[in-house]
Write a protein that holds these residues in place. Structure first.
Motif, PDB file in Angstrom:
ATOM      1  N   UNK C  41      12.685 -21.228 -17.364  1.00 33.78           N
ATOM      2  CA  UNK C  41      13.564 -22.397 -17.289  1.00 33.78           C
ATOM      3  C   UNK C  41      13.927 -22.677 -15.839  1.00 33.78           C
ATOM      4  N   UNK C  42      14.424 -23.875 -15.585  1.00 35.81           N
ATOM      5  CA  UNK C  42      14.645 -24.294 -14.199  1.00 35.81           C
ATOM      6  C   UNK C  42      15.386 -23.266 -13.339  1.00 35.81           C
ATOM      7  N   UNK C  43      14.752 -22.869 -12.294  1.00 37.69           N
ATOM      8  CA  UNK C  43      15.339 -22.074 -11.202  1.00 37.69           C
ATOM      9  C   UNK C  43      15.769 -20.667 -11.589  1.00 37.69           C
ATOM     10  N   UNK C  44      15.312 -20.178 -12.740  1.00 36.79           N
ATOM     11  CA  UNK C  44      15.618 -18.791 -13.075  1.00 36.79           C
ATOM     12  C   UNK C  44      14.540 -17.924 -12.419  1.00 36.79           C
ATOM     13  N   UNK C 232      15.714 -30.310 -22.121  1.00 37.96           N
ATOM     14  CA  UNK C 232      15.837 -28.858 -22.319  1.00 37.96           C
ATOM     15  C   UNK C 232      14.986 -28.413 -23.506  1.00 37.96           C
ATOM     16  N   UNK C 236      11.869 -25.854 -23.321  1.00 32.00           N
ATOM     17  CA  UNK C 236      11.881 -24.610 -24.109  1.00 32.00           C
ATOM     18  C   UNK C 236      10.635 -24.558 -25.001  1.00 32.00           C
TER      19      UNK C 236
END
Lengths: 755, 448, 320
Positions: C41-44, C232, C236
């Motif tokens: 997921x974004x920026x993890x 989102x 996912x």
């Protein structure tokens, strides 16, 4: 496979390859192997050779490789006394023919003999050859710019496909008629070849038909060899639009088979070379339709349907050449599988879904069909392809003009449908569309279905010229537009003649009855595929409807057959097949495939789902359910409240409050939204005891489904069961419910405990 | 594992006494399962059942309440990582920080401006939640004076920020009758700070440099008798904060890891160079798991943007924002201007209103009460039928404002035409386009 | 105490899509711009790869946009009359991509012609080395006519052509196929509709790595949360391995934010809305930052100052 055709194609290709070899040998001797060879304005070299062999031809010398390959594809003629399937040999020969033909055109370009000069011909847009200084000429190969421009239209569907006309038509008139018919249908027309020295190009030129890019009619050459250009066009389409690379010959052929809707019209006598070239076209999936008597090749899988069809021009039943041309082109389109597109409904009144809700009151009514004073019915049936004449609309019997203002008469709407993907099971699915289609016309009201159809035409619509025949126009246009995926052809009978009406009514009733029995026989156990419906995920993102033969969609709008048809019509749509997979629990209805699908389509929210239980992992609901079923623990049963019922229920909540709990795509054991016909299914909460669990039900349901419930009661072995079920006129609380159940001895009280 | 309504029902008295406010025990059980009711509403539930239900129902992120003299804010009790899975329940508190090194008069002015701020948004009045007072001076008296000054001009909730227990205690002494959030217990000072929090029943921020240390610290503080905690994982950078806050929410929800099951506090201003950057950083904390967001800068524009964002993100996706039913005037309509009807689902309303507005054509938009559903959904659910539309027409008095009797209905509900003509005798019902985007073209053809 | 950090093991990956072709690849762009490739997921960053940052595109128009807010026109100044100059200014303002928005008409009511569209595309290509996005006027016939011409004019440049919608995508896709371009596929804030359009487009033979999806965005305060959640969910689903959702996502935040009153106008609005220019820039900035958090790979913006803020935000999230 026809041995005759095989023989002639193999002979034709053997001859052409030999001719090409001789020509090339002479050319290399005369001009040298390094002499450049190129088609004008293309980056694809000699396109068929390039696409099939990944071989770039730049010089005469390069052509030797092409012909060496062509030779490898040649076969001896079939022996007279040995019969084998000749398909492989024939296709090989076809490909050899194409390589040889392209090599010959390459040599001609090296000699400056292409494009063929044709003094006096001025093309309306063509590939330009400045060196010819304005001398009349045929087009030669299509250049890349034109390829892209037409390619876009072929790919996006504005152009249905292309036709290659090879030879000469029966007459000049016939030639013009065929080309006009193709133009009318927006089909790109390529011209090549001759019959006994006369070419279709000559015929059109004589008749003053303008040819060229601008008119979508391209004259390539007056010999059969120039038929290589349409196939070069097809090859480049696959390379340009299919993202394929040179040498992926199999993929290029498959691309053409499935995406390029082309066919060959063989005009006049078919000689060996034409057979050989036709064999080449068949490899691309392009069938040949001949206007002379030749043996046919019926489906074997290389083209989509038939490979070679014979339609002798003089035997086509028609009054005029135009009609003959129309029939021939229509047949070609069917054989190739090109779909007709209709965008407008040709009726004299406004048409659109905006008019679906219109009511025609008695005072405004010009005439009615069905209702109290007459009988109307509608019947759609599947018919063989050759028994349906597409677009034929007949009014049989007296017309609207024979009726007094406000009068009434018997009417039948009979639609015969043919389609390669049509199935008998789709008949009722399509028949139900009559209601929506006919209601779309302004000033027309349609109610009911089957033999309880009731149609009114308003005075306003009649004044604008709406007539009975227009029912046919509506149905014709809408079925093609909305169900083109399964409907190839349809013809319509509008029957007011009393005898014929009676005759068809009997047939229709027989069919209705058959369908009813078919539905009854259609059980969950009898199929291995269920269907999903995720239409409602836009507002209930985790809701997955699983539709089985014995459990229709909770909205009541989609049963298993509808979903099946919907999937055929729109394979990427909201109804997808679910393989049941292993049955994990027969009783509750757990299936491995259903669980897997539900998990995937709910993005992991729903892990397991039962088909036949309200107590354990029940199916989710969106919000569109016709009824809500909820457990009444005190009564050891369930109640069913319908959307139409505004009253309080023994659950202490009204429909709208219950809807908040049942909907939203969440699994809530104890409560479930269902379609009302599921109540009558033997699989209705069968794991929890089935229909006998129903202790309370909205009276609306009892009344509107009295007949169905009566049968269920009998099936359950308790003919008085329905009377034992309470409703809102008897009680709206648990205390009252229990008292009533005791008084009538409802079976739920003595069944196994639900908890 | 959450219990289903049927499982909960078995634990209830099953007497249908209705004292919980629900008609039956099963209805109540289903509401409990949906976390839309409180177990405490059942007066007769057995202790045993209570224990079983509480264990299953204990929120993975603790609900923490911070109270000012006139306002309180509750944060926590979140159950999902993504709002589409259910909803985010408790909006993060937006606080504005003042430092006691600022002159009192300026503090008061700043607090008055920020706390006096309110803005209307889809029928709601939105405002900030409170003030964080920082003892930057390190001087007890100065801090106390600053806290007192803040409380003179606002009755919102407070966060008291100081390095040690003594300072915090002095600050607290000026906040009688309120329940401020104390900032912060650390590995060094946790014993006296926790004792203070326990004594004053104050919620307490716990700050630690790693999650390991944080978990140890919260356990110790819990041992000291403090339950209401808020976590400051001491990361400030945008990337690190996103990662750490995500990890904390996951630990709480997916692992049910109690030592870190508390709301989170962030300070976006500390790494921002100006107001716009701070607002941008704060937007991340609103979307991604911030519980208390302490801002260092305030302007009406930035407050409006952040409050609107918070309202958006915390909208229940299953229970969308509704707009007030009634008549909306667009582009200054005249009596002859067209009358259109739609539902009171906010997005439906906005799409329609925007398109009418953009078309430049003056019009009357009648918004019917369809319980906040979009046109098709409402129609399917029977909330946007001829009866309801007719009721809206009659109850709003629109007939007196217009000179015609034509009503445009959405194309998707064209089937209502016949019924509507019956419900509204004398009216001409026109079927408009299906999609709002085609309204402009439709309206251009209008001539009343 | 050792806290075990939960790490998601995603099986899917967002497809890498490269916009623009350099001379080597048959175009004239100075470099290609790639998006996608995420495995989390974004920026993890701690649990997966985020190979490329979200990219900022700046929207320019072939005609001086008469309906734009005065704030925008002021911010860009005279260049709004000259698409080439505007493109250059946009590049200087920090754009990594240029969106050229074609209009339906010029000077009031004469239709924009095929020649006009080709000329302006050429001018912009000549003025900047950035990869180009070209959107038609948004009217079916005009889109098809103009975009086919643009595709031909810029053959081989790997433009991103838009907007494909379910009711009209075939011609644009065919043009992309013919001339080696990409398309953007827009659907109305719905996971299944997005999947369906992706399937339909790839069924025409366009590889998935030439499709960017636009799940439709809305502005802050105007339903943004719907797009946010759909994005989102799409992301996912992509990471869970659902192939037809594994496309990078594009959002038209500038268009959305600047058509709302909050940004567009400065008079006749509530006092509580605050200072106009600050509010307008915040509106575009926060719409952008929030949608970046939900997975946007390309954000199409309008105001240079909002672009600057988004740049800071992205750089920080990428750990710069």
């Amino acid at each position: 496979m026809s041995r005759y055709i095989a023989t002639r194609a193999i002979r034709g290709s053997n001859a052409l390859v030999a001719e090409a070899e001789a020509l090339l040998k002479q050319a290399v001797e005369e001009k040298g192997a390094d002499t450049p060879v190129a088609f004008p304005n293309t980056a694809y070299f000699l396109p068929v050779t390039f696409g099939m062999l990944a071989h770039e031809v730049n010089t005469l010398g390069d052509l030797e490789f092409s012909l060496a390959h062509a030779k490898k594809l040649l076969h001896p003629l079939p022996e007279d006394n040995l019969w084998v399937p000749y398909l492989g040999e024939t296709l090989d020969s076809g490909m050899a023919t194409l390589l040889a033909a392209e090599a010959i055109e390459g040599v001609r370009f090296a000699y400056g003999e292409e494009p063929t000069l044709y003094p006096g011909l001025e093309l309306a847009g063509s590939t330009s050859y400045p060196q010819l200084n304005g001398t009349g000429h045929l087009n030669g190969p299509i250049d890349d710019i034109q390829l892209r421009s037409w390619g876009i239209q072929l790919v996006d569907g504005r152009m249905p496909g292309f036709a290659a006309l090879v030879g000469a038509a029966h007459s000049n008139e016939a030639a013009v008629a065929i080309v006009r018919e193709l133009q009318r249908r927006n089909i790109l027309t390529f011209l090549c070849g001759n019959t006994n020295g006369r070419s279709v190009i000559d015929q059109l030129h004589e008749e003053g038909v303008e040819m060229g890019y601008d008119t979508y009619i391209v004259p390539f050459g007056t010999d059969t060899i120039s038929a290589i250009y349409p196939l070069g066009f097809a090859t480049r389409s696959a390379l340009t639009f299919g993202g394929l690379k040179a040498g992926q010959w199999r993929d290029i052929l498959i691309y053409n088979k499935f995406r390029v809707f082309a066919f060959v019209l063989a005009l006049g006598e078919v000689d060996d070379l034409k057979y050989a070239a036709a064999a080449g076209a068949i490899s691309y999936g392009f069938p040949t339709i001949a206007d002379t008597v030749i043996p046919e090749i019926l489906p074997t899988g290389v083209t989509r349907y038939e490979h070679v069809i014979s339609m002798p021009w003089n035997e086509i039943e028609a009054e005029t050449e135009e009609e003959r041309a129309a029939k021939m082109v229509q047949r070609a389109i069917e054989v190739r599988g090109v779909k007709v597109k209709i965008t407008e409904v040709p009726v004299p009144v406004a048409y659109g879904s905006a008019f679906e809700g219109e009511v025609v009151r008695r005072a405004d009514m010009r005439a009615e069909f069905g209702g109290k004073n007459s009988r109307a019915f509608e019947y759609l049936l599947m018919a063989p392809m050759d028994e349906v004449e597409d677009g034929k609309i007949e009014l049989i019997g007296p017309g609207l003009d024979t009726l007094d203002e406000g009068g009434s008469m018997d009417l039948a709407l009979v639609v015969e449908v043919a389609g390669r993907k049509m199935q008998e099971d789709f008949e009722p699915v399509l028949e139900r569309q009559f209601h929506y289609f006919i209601n779309g016309a302004s000033g027309i009201q349609h109610i009911g279905q089957r033999d309880i159809t009731w149609i009114r035409i308003s005075k306003a619509a009649a004044e604008k010229g709406f007539d009975l025949k227009h029912f046919g126009d509506i149905l014709y246009a809408r079925f093609h537009a909305d169900f083109g995926a399964i409907v190839d052809k349809l013809q319509i009978k509008i029957i007011t003649d009393p005898d014929l009406h009676a005759e068809w009514l009997a047939k229709a009733r027989e069919a209705y009855d058959f369908r009813n029995r078919r539905l009854a026989d259609l059980t969950d156990d009898a199929v291995d595929t269920f269907y999903s419906c995720i239409l409602c995920q836009s507002f209930a993102p985790t809701h997955v409807c699983v539709v089985s033969p014995q459990r229709l969609g909770l909205c009541g709008a989609y049963n298993w057959l509808d979903c099946k048809a919907s999937y055929e019509i729109n394979p990427t749509g909201p109804n997808q097949p679910i393989q049941k997979g292993q049955c994990l629990d027969d009783d509750k209805g757990y299936f491995a495939g259903v669980n897997e699908y539900a998990k995937m389509a709910s993005q992991g929210t729903v892990e397991e789902v039962t088909m036949y239980s309200i107590m354990e992992n029940p199916m989710t609901a969106c919000g569109c359910f016709e009824c809500i079923v909820m457990v009444i623990p005190e009564a050891n049963g369930v109640m069913v409240v319908s959307r139409e019922d505004p009253s309080m229920t023994p659950a202490g909540m009204t429909f709208s409050t219950l809807a908040g709990i049942a909907g939203g795509g969440l699994q809530t054991p104890g409560i479930m939204g269902v379609g009302k016909f599921y109540l009558t299914s033997p699989k209705f909460v069968s794991a929890d005891g089935g229909f006998k669990r129903i202790v309370w039900m909205s009276s609306f349901l009892k009344e509107t489904m009295a007949e169905e419930f009566k049968q269920v009661a009998e099936r359950e072995g308790d003919p008085d069961l329905i009377a034992k079920i309470a409703d809102e006129t008897i009680c709206t609380d648990v205390e009252g419910l229990l008292a009533y159940l005791e008084s009538v001895g409802h079976p739920a009280l003595t069944m196994d405990m639900m908890f | 594992m959450a219990l289903t309504g049927l499982q909960i029902y078995k634990l209830l008295p099953q007497t249908n006494c209705k004292e919980c406010g629900y008609p039956t025990c099963l209805a109540f059980a289903m509401k409990l399962a949906a976390k839309q009711a409180e177990l405490a509403d059942c007066p007769y539930v057995s202790e045993e059942a209570k224990a079983q239900l509480a264990a299953a129902a204990a929120p993975p992120v603790r609900l923490v309440t911070v109270e000012g003299p006139g306002h309180k804010i509750e944060v926590g009790n979140e159950t999902v990582l993504f709002r589409h899975e259910k909803t985010f329940f408790h909006q993060p508190g937006l606080f504005v920080r003042v430092k006691d090194t600022t002159p009192v008069a300026e503090i008061k002015a700043a607090v008055e401006a920020a706390m006096g701020y309110a803005v209307e948004y889809v029928g709601m009045s939105l405002h900030l939640d409170g003030v964080a007072v920082e003892a930057a001076s390190g001087d007890a008296a100065t801090f106390k004076a600053a806290v007192a000054a803040v409380l003179e001009v606002t009755d919102r909730a407070l966060i008291l920020m100081a390095a040690d227990a003594a300072l915090l205690e002095t600050g607290l002494s000026a906040t009688n009758g309120t329940r401020p959030l104390l900032y912060a217990a650390t590995a060094e000072n946790w014993e006296p700070v926790a004792a203070l929090a326990k004594a004053k029943n104050s919620p307490l921020v716990v700050r630690a440099d790693s999650l390991d240390e944080m978990a140890e610290l919260t356990e110790k503080i819990k041992g000291a008798g403090v339950q209401d905690m808020v976590l400051d994982p001491a990361v400030r950078g945008l990337a690190d904060t996103l990662v750490t806050l995500t990890q904390l929410r996951r630990l709480a929800l997916k692992k049910n890891f109690r030592p870190l099951g508390f709301p989170l506090i962030t300070f976006p201003g500390e790494v921002a160079e100006d107001l716009l950057d701070e607002a941008a950083f704060a937007s991340q904390h609103i979307a991604k798991y911030g519980g208390f967001i302490v801002l260092d800068r305030f302007t009406p524009a930035s407050a409006y943007a952040l409050l609107a964002l918070r309202a958006n993100i915390y909208t229940n996706p299953q229970e969308p924002i509704k707009v007030q039913p009634g008549i909306y005037e667009i582009n200054d309509p005249k009596p002859a201007s067209p009358l259109m009807v739609t539902t009171n689902f906010s997005i439906t309303y906005f799409s329609v209103a925007n398109e009418v507005d953009g078309s430049g054509v003056p019009g009357w938009l009648l918004v019917a009460d369809a319980e906040g559903m979009s046109v098709l959904t409402a129609w399917a659910a029977g909330k946007f039928d001829a009866e309801r539309i007719a009721k809206a027409v009659k109850s709003t008095g629109i007939e007196d404002k217009i000179s015609h009797k034509k009503l445009v209905i959405p194309g998707h509900v064209s089937v209502l035409l016949g019924e509507l003509e019956e419900e509204l005798p004398g009216w001409e019902i026109l079927v408009g386009p299906r999609e709002a985007v085609d309204l402009a073209g439709f309206l251009k053809l209008w001539n009343a | 105490m050792t806290v075990e950090i939960p790490v998601e093991k995603w099986s899917g990956k967002v497809i890498e899509v490269a916009l623009g072709a350099t001379a080597e690849e048959g175009g004239t762009r100075t470099h290609a711009v790639t998006v996608g490739g995420q495995t989390t997921l974004p920026f993890l960053h701690f649990e997966g790869a985020i190979p490329y940052p979200p990219r900022i595109a700046i929207e320019i128009s072939d005609q001086r946009p008469g309906d734009w807010s005065p704030l925008l026109l002021e911010a860009w100044g005279d260049v709004v009359k000259d698409p080439a100059a505007w493109a250059k200014a946009a590049e200087e303002a920090g754009a990594e991509l240029i969106l050229l928005q074609l209009s339906l008409t010029k000077d009031g009511d004469t239709p924009v012609t095929v020649a006009d569209a080709q000329a302006v595309t050429r001018q912009v290509l000549d003025a900047t080395g950035l990869p180009l996005i070209v959107f038609g006027p948004g009217q079916v016939d005009a889109d098809n006519e103009l975009l086919v011409a643009v595709a031909e004019e810029a053959s081989g440049e790997r433009l991103l052509l838009g907007i494909c919608e379910e009711k009209n995508y075939r011609t644009i896709v065919a043009a992309a196929l013919a001339h080696n371009h990409l398309v953007t596929a827009r659907t109305a804030m719905d996971v299944n509709l997005a999947k369906q359009l992706n399937i339909l487009i790839s069924d025409m033979g366009l590889p998935l790595n030439r499709i960017v999806m636009d799940p439709t965005s809305a502005a802050l305060g105007y339903g943004m949360e719907y797009g946010y959640s759909v994005m989102e969910r799409l992301r996912i689903a992509a990471l869970q391995g659902d192939k037809m959702t594994q496309l990078p996502m594009l959002v038209t935040v500038g268009y959305e934010a600047w058509r709302q009153k909050e940004s567009k106008v400065g008079v006749g609005v509530p006092e509580a809305w605050g200072e106009w220019e600050e509010r307008a820039i915040l509106w575009e900035t926060l719409t952008t930052t929030t949608l970046i958090e939900s997975g946007a790979d390309i954000v199409i913006m309008r105001h240079p100052e909002a672009v600057r803020r988004a740049r800071v935000f992205i750089d920080r999230l990428m750990g710069k």
